[in-house]
Scaffold this motif. Sequence first.
Motif, PDB file in Angstrom:
ATOM      1  N   GLU A 282      14.841  12.232 -22.062  1.00  0.00           N
ATOM      2  CA  GLU A 282      15.092  12.170 -23.499  1.00  0.00           C
ATOM      3  C   GLU A 282      14.083  11.245 -24.161  1.00  0.00           C
ATOM      4  O   GLU A 282      13.627  10.259 -23.560  1.00  0.00           O
ATOM      5  CB  GLU A 282      16.508  11.674 -23.780  1.00  0.00           C
ATOM      6  N   GLY A 283      13.751  11.563 -25.417  1.00  0.00           N
ATOM      7  CA  GLY A 283      12.829  10.736 -26.179  1.00  0.00           C
ATOM      8  C   GLY A 283      13.557   9.575 -26.839  1.00  0.00           C
ATOM      9  O   GLY A 283      14.725   9.300 -26.546  1.00  0.00           O
ATOM     10  N   LYS A 284      12.877   8.939 -27.749  1.00  0.00           N
ATOM     11  CA  LYS A 284      13.452   7.795 -28.447  1.00  0.00           C
ATOM     12  C   LYS A 284      14.477   8.248 -29.485  1.00  0.00           C
ATOM     13  O   LYS A 284      14.503   9.397 -29.887  1.00  0.00           O
ATOM     14  CB  LYS A 284      12.336   6.994 -29.118  1.00  0.00           C
TER      15      LYS A 284
ATOM     16  N   ARG B 190       9.348  24.589 -27.900  1.00  0.00           N
ATOM     17  CA  ARG B 190       8.143  24.085 -28.564  1.00  0.00           C
ATOM     18  C   ARG B 190       7.280  23.314 -27.573  1.00  0.00           C
ATOM     19  O   ARG B 190       7.793  22.610 -26.695  1.00  0.00           O
ATOM     20  CB  ARG B 190       8.527  23.145 -29.711  1.00  0.00           C
ATOM     21  N   ILE B 191       5.975  23.421 -27.710  1.00  0.00           N
ATOM     22  CA  ILE B 191       5.046  22.650 -26.901  1.00  0.00           C
ATOM     23  C   ILE B 191       4.901  21.260 -27.514  1.00  0.00           C
ATOM     24  O   ILE B 191       4.654  21.121 -28.702  1.00  0.00           O
ATOM     25  CB  ILE B 191       3.664  23.325 -26.836  1.00  0.00           C
ATOM     26  N   ALA B 192       5.062  20.225 -26.676  1.00  0.00           N
ATOM     27  CA  ALA B 192       4.924  18.855 -27.161  1.00  0.00           C
ATOM     28  C   ALA B 192       3.641  18.199 -26.653  1.00  0.00           C
ATOM     29  O   ALA B 192       3.068  17.332 -27.325  1.00  0.00           O
ATOM     30  CB  ALA B 192       6.132  18.032 -26.734  1.00  0.00           C
ATOM     31  N   GLY B 193       3.183  18.586 -25.483  1.00  0.00           N
ATOM     32  CA  GLY B 193       1.966  18.001 -24.922  1.00  0.00           C
ATOM     33  C   GLY B 193       1.592  18.688 -23.626  1.00  0.00           C
ATOM     34  O   GLY B 193       2.360  19.483 -23.087  1.00  0.00           O
ATOM     35  N   TYR B 194       0.403  18.367 -23.116  1.00  0.00           N
ATOM     36  CA  TYR B 194      -0.057  19.009 -21.877  1.00  0.00           C
ATOM     37  C   TYR B 194      -1.230  18.265 -21.270  1.00  0.00           C
ATOM     38  O   TYR B 194      -1.889  17.446 -21.923  1.00  0.00           O
ATOM     39  CB  TYR B 194      -0.446  20.468 -22.122  1.00  0.00           C
ATOM     40  N   ASN B 195      -1.455  18.541 -20.000  1.00  0.00           N
ATOM     41  CA  ASN B 195      -2.563  17.948 -19.259  1.00  0.00           C
ATOM     42  C   ASN B 195      -3.233  19.051 -18.440  1.00  0.00           C
ATOM     43  O   ASN B 195      -2.657  19.561 -17.484  1.00  0.00           O
ATOM     44  CB  ASN B 195      -2.048  16.839 -18.338  1.00  0.00           C
TER      45      ASN B 195
ATOM     46  N   ARG C  11       4.133  12.319 -31.066  1.00  0.00           N
ATOM     47  CA  ARG C  11       3.593  11.039 -30.608  1.00  0.00           C
ATOM     48  C   ARG C  11       4.568   9.903 -30.919  1.00  0.00           C
ATOM     49  O   ARG C  11       5.371   9.994 -31.822  1.00  0.00           O
ATOM     50  CB  ARG C  11       2.228  10.791 -31.261  1.00  0.00           C
ATOM     51  N   GLY C  12       4.466   8.862 -30.118  1.00  0.00           N
ATOM     52  CA  GLY C  12       5.386   7.736 -30.272  1.00  0.00           C
ATOM     53  C   GLY C  12       6.596   7.837 -29.366  1.00  0.00           C
ATOM     54  O   GLY C  12       7.443   6.945 -29.347  1.00  0.00           O
ATOM     55  N   GLU C  13       6.671   8.929 -28.589  1.00  0.00           N
ATOM     56  CA  GLU C  13       7.805   9.150 -27.678  1.00  0.00           C
ATOM     57  C   GLU C  13       7.448   8.795 -26.227  1.00  0.00           C
ATOM     58  O   GLU C  13       8.275   8.925 -25.340  1.00  0.00           O
ATOM     59  CB  GLU C  13       8.233  10.628 -27.735  1.00  0.00           C
TER      60      GLU C  13
END
Length: 243
Positions: free
Chosen positions: A22-24, A103-108, A164-166
């Motif tokens: 879970e995020g913030k 939803r896409i939040a980020g990736y590497n 961002r910020g999570e």
Amino acid sequence: MEFQTIQRPAGSEYPKIYKEFEGKLLKDGKRRKYWIQDLTEEYFEEVVKGYTEGFLYDEPMCKYSKYDKDPACLAEWTKFWMSFLKEKISLICLTKDDEGKTRIAGYNCLHAAQKNEEIKAESEAVKKFLKILHYVCDQRDAFEEFKIDKYLYGMGLYVLPEFRGEGLGQVILDTRQDLGKLLGFKASLTAYTSCISQKQAYRAGFKDYVTISYADLAKVDKDFHFPGIEEHTKDFKNMYMLY
């Protein structure tokens, strides 16, 4: 350029979910739920678009060279990232919106780097980028020092601005260890060109391997000069982690 899909251990699932978290706490008192899994083909095009429209603007060397304004550069990076994704060893962080849509939040994007591998470019901008990358990486021979024939190499960690910020970048980097061990890698190396990603790498357990200041790089070759970059980040770091 095409790279081979990396074979997984017999019986291992694909796509595999490596982490759920879970995020913030948000303003409405709720927390977003995220999960990190293998980056599958259904997300390839959207991810590559995110790299060319977002990552190339944020990454310091690209930003201070205005690579995102160069059509030939964008076209070539599009091909490169698509080829790397087809190795099927990259990671993606996903969530669901209020309507239940993924939803896409980020990736590497990740690549299995091998000894004597040569990646060639056609556009001048990408040639310049690869030239400095090769110069720094060639200062030490990771294959010889760590007695390995391949290592897991990062080709761009990106978190979408709205997420961002999570702390997602940190969790994605942590998850790379799980992926690397599963696939039998003994080491991971990555060029961290931004002070932000360098801090995340340290927190994830990466160590310095080769560090050269951008000021010193500019003295080595005129192609290694990025006017204004030191306002953002002082050093170019190639960092490593052993599994």
